[in-house]
Design a protein around this motif. Structure first.
Motif, PDB file in Angstrom:
ATOM      1  N   UNK A  16     -15.344 -34.347  32.800  1.00 47.44           N
ATOM      2  CA  UNK A  16     -14.362 -34.577  32.475  1.00 47.44           C
ATOM      3  C   UNK A  16     -13.796 -34.634  30.710  1.00 47.44           C
ATOM      4  N   UNK A  17     -14.429 -33.291  30.377  1.00 47.89           N
ATOM      5  CA  UNK A  17     -13.897 -32.953  29.149  1.00 47.89           C
ATOM      6  C   UNK A  17     -12.802 -32.101  29.452  1.00 47.89           C
ATOM      7  N   UNK A  74     -15.965 -32.646  43.794  1.00 50.05           N
ATOM      8  CA  UNK A  74     -15.943 -32.437  42.372  1.00 50.05           C
ATOM      9  C   UNK A  74     -15.169 -30.879  41.706  1.00 50.05           C
ATOM     10  N   UNK A 110     -14.720 -28.055  41.847  1.00 50.55           N
ATOM     11  CA  UNK A 110     -15.493 -26.456  41.046  1.00 50.55           C
ATOM     12  C   UNK A 110     -15.108 -25.919  42.398  1.00 50.55           C
ATOM     13  N   UNK A 132      -5.004 -27.692  37.223  1.00 51.73           N
ATOM     14  CA  UNK A 132      -6.232 -27.696  36.226  1.00 51.73           C
ATOM     15  C   UNK A 132      -6.060 -28.766  34.804  1.00 51.73           C
ATOM     16  N   UNK A 147      -9.857 -32.306  34.452  1.00 54.79           N
ATOM     17  CA  UNK A 147     -10.671 -33.606  33.447  1.00 54.79           C
ATOM     18  C   UNK A 147      -9.902 -35.186  33.750  1.00 54.79           C
ATOM     19  N   UNK A 169     -11.873 -36.115  36.728  1.00 57.17           N
ATOM     20  CA  UNK A 169     -13.853 -36.069  37.183  1.00 57.17           C
ATOM     21  C   UNK A 169     -13.870 -37.315  36.516  1.00 57.17           C
ATOM     22  N   UNK A 224     -27.074 -33.877  39.681  1.00 53.47           N
ATOM     23  CA  UNK A 224     -27.697 -32.732  40.610  1.00 53.47           C
ATOM     24  C   UNK A 224     -28.884 -32.962  40.785  1.00 53.47           C
TER      25      UNK A 224
END
Ligand SMILES: Nc1ncnc2c1ncn2[C@@H]1O[C@H](COP(=O)(O)OP(=O)(O)OP(=O)(O)O)[C@@H](O)[C@H]1O
Ligand SMILES: [Mg+2]
Lengths: 278, 230
Positions: free
Chosen positions: A186-187, B50, B52, B72, B76, B79, B86
């Motif tokens: 989350x940067x 996520x 992606x 976009x 952050x 997230x 992973x």
């Protein structure tokens, strides 16, 4: 990324700087030649009194595009003439065949024709002699030189940004993974970009200053060589002079640092742009 | 919390229809296994969560963020409500265990005082007390994955998602890891785990969602009913 990037910024700046300084010198040289391209305004024969002729000077000076006006009396004109030619020609010449005259230098010889007609319009001026065709040639050469150096500079700025981006891209490849992890936790993009911006800034300043020093050395070396050759040849030094680096130092430094920082920051940000897309 | 309605994902590059009309709801606090054969679309589904990958069609809502419309710039923020793990751990090799975890907090601008308090707590939680100063390559695979889980947890996400987290581990380590996920879930975090490990899924007796060929073919409590012939 540091060593390669600094070297590339330096190399591009030095090439760019050298081309520009060369064009400045050619420009100055031509300007120097132009200044010798004087316009002569002859005072009407009816005005024989020197004081009356001198009185025309302010009128000429008031015209557009006039850099300097110098009065030459008929006696001085004759003396000049006499000193140039041998005695056989001097026989029977009397000052009255010469006119009072003004030797005029212009600011911009591109406008010589207009200034010539303006001068002819002044009451008391009989005739103006000017080499319009030379003026045209000088203007053309100067224009070509400035266009060529401008185009070269623009091309080089783009080339250096391109090379810079690719160099940084190669060296930041290892940080791709790190950036991906940062994005996943989350940067923000600006947070990720910040170190690259700072790095680009520092590298740009470094590259710019080093290039400035190198350019200085190079310029001093070349100037010394060229002037050495010139003073041994037929060209007189007063005619052929190069601009001393001192007078160019500040603008060169400012431009080098500016371009260095621009290329560094832009190159750095551009290099990681693709990694930020995840 | 996940809400998926009629979600389709078509990969432009290959034209593959990876997901085809998926409906899936996961409530706050649930523990869910996502299973299915290779190529069935599990990773694609995780990537929709996520952010992606964007859904070609349908609605995806994750922790109250509408993933089909999210800007976009807002990703952050979204997230930070999610912890991601992973198969290949994805640790930074030249950072110590402590820094790998603290890094995630620094990235979101947490104050140092809080980082010094929180990181040891989370490392303790995943069973890595005393390993702070070690580098990833000085740890076993299971330990490395625990570091990755600590990193995913350190910002207190609402949900933890893991794509084949035990894929590189032996059965005993895998079981330990699944029990860790269970513990994390019991502490209040929603957990979604993709796995191929039939026995573990059966042992934990949680909700199991099976997908095949981009469709949900079963969604039941307690065991591994899907046909996962890999
Ligand atoms: N980036 C991509 N571009 C094009 N096609 C893709 C891409 N990623 C996955 N696919 C395709 O989408 C389908 C689903 O892939 P996905 O990775 O979601 O499967 P999976 O269930 O995770 O498989 P596995 O169990 O092997 O990890 C596959 O047919 C795959 O080839
Ligand atoms: Mg997968």
């Amino acid at each position: 990324m540091s060593f390669a990037s600094v070297t590339i910024i330096m190399a591009c700046l030095i090439i760019m700087g050298s081309v520009t300084l060369l064009s400045f010198n050619i420009d100055a040289l031509i300007k120097n030649l132009e200044d010798r391209n004087e316009v002569v305004a002859f005072v009407d024969d009816a005005v024989t009194d020197e004081a009356e002729a001198r009185a025309l000077q302010p009128e000429l000076e008031a015209l557009d595009n006039i850099m300097s006006v110098e009065f030459i009396s008929r006696d001085e004109a004759m003396e000049n003439f006499m000193s140039k030619y041998d005695s056989s020609l001097r026989e029977g010449i009397d000052p009255t065949v010469f006119r009072h005259r003004f030797v005029v230098h212009l600011n911009d010889i591109a406008q010589m024709a207009e200034t010539k007609s303006a001068m002819e319009g002044v009451v008391g001026i009989a005739k103006v002699k000017a080499h319009l065709e030379y003026a045209k040639a000088f203007v053309t050469v100067r224009n070509i030189v400035s266009v060529v150096s401008l185009v070269l500079t623009i091309i080089l700025v783009f080339v250096s940004i391109f090379i810079m981006s690719n160099t940084i891209k190669l060296t930041t490849f290892g940080r791709r993974e790190e950036i991906a992890i940062m994005k996943m936790v989350g940067a923000t993009n600006s947070f990720i970009r910040l170190p690259f911006v700072v790095e680009g800034l520092v590298l740009g300043l470094l590259g710019g200053s080093l290039a400035f020093l190198a350019e200085w050395g190079l310029y001093a070396l070349i100037t010394r060589r060229v002037m050495g050759t010139v003073s041994n040849s037929i060209l007189s030094e007063s005619f052929f002079t190069l601009i001393p680096f001192k007078t160019l130092a500040l603008p060169v430094l400012v431009v080098f640092l500016g371009i260095g920082v621009f290329v560094g920051v832009f190159g750095g940000v551009n290099a990681i742009r693709n990694y930020l897309k995840v | 919390m996940i809400n998926m309605f009629n979600v389709t994902e078509v990969y432009d590059s290959s034209g593959t229809v990876a997901l085809d009309g998926i409906d899936l709801q996961i409530e706050e606090g649930e523990f869910v296994f996502l299973v299915g054969p290779s190529g069935s679309g599990k990773t694609t589904l995780m990537k929709l969560i996520t952010g992606e990958v964007r859904a070609t069609d349908g609605t995806v809502v994750v922790n109250d963020f509408d993933m089909t419309k999210i800007k976009r710039r807002k990703l952050p923020k979204m997230r930070r409500t999610l912890g991601v793990v992973f198969q290949d751990y994805r640790l930074i090799d030249n950072m110590t265990v402590y820094d790998n975890v603290a890094f995630a907090m620094r990235v979101v601008g947490a104050p140092n005082r809080e980082i010094r308090k929180r990181v040891p707590y989370v490392l303790d939680l995943v069973g890595l007390k005393g390993c702070e100063k070690r580098l990833p390559n000085e740890l076993s695979g299971g330990e490395q994955q625990r570091v990755a889980i600590a990193r995913a947890l350190v910002n207190s996400p609402r949900m933890l998602v893991a794509d084949e987290p035990t894929g590189n581990l032996d059965p005993v380590r895998s079981l330990e890891l699944m029990l860790l996920f269970e513990k994390i879930n019991e502490m209040g975090t929603t957990v979604l785990v993709v796995t191929h490990e039939k026995e573990l899924v059966n042992a934990l007796a949680k909700r199991v969602v099976t997908i095949d060929n981009g469709h949900v073919i079963s969604d039941e409590m307690g065991g591994y009913f899907g046909d996962d012939s890999e």
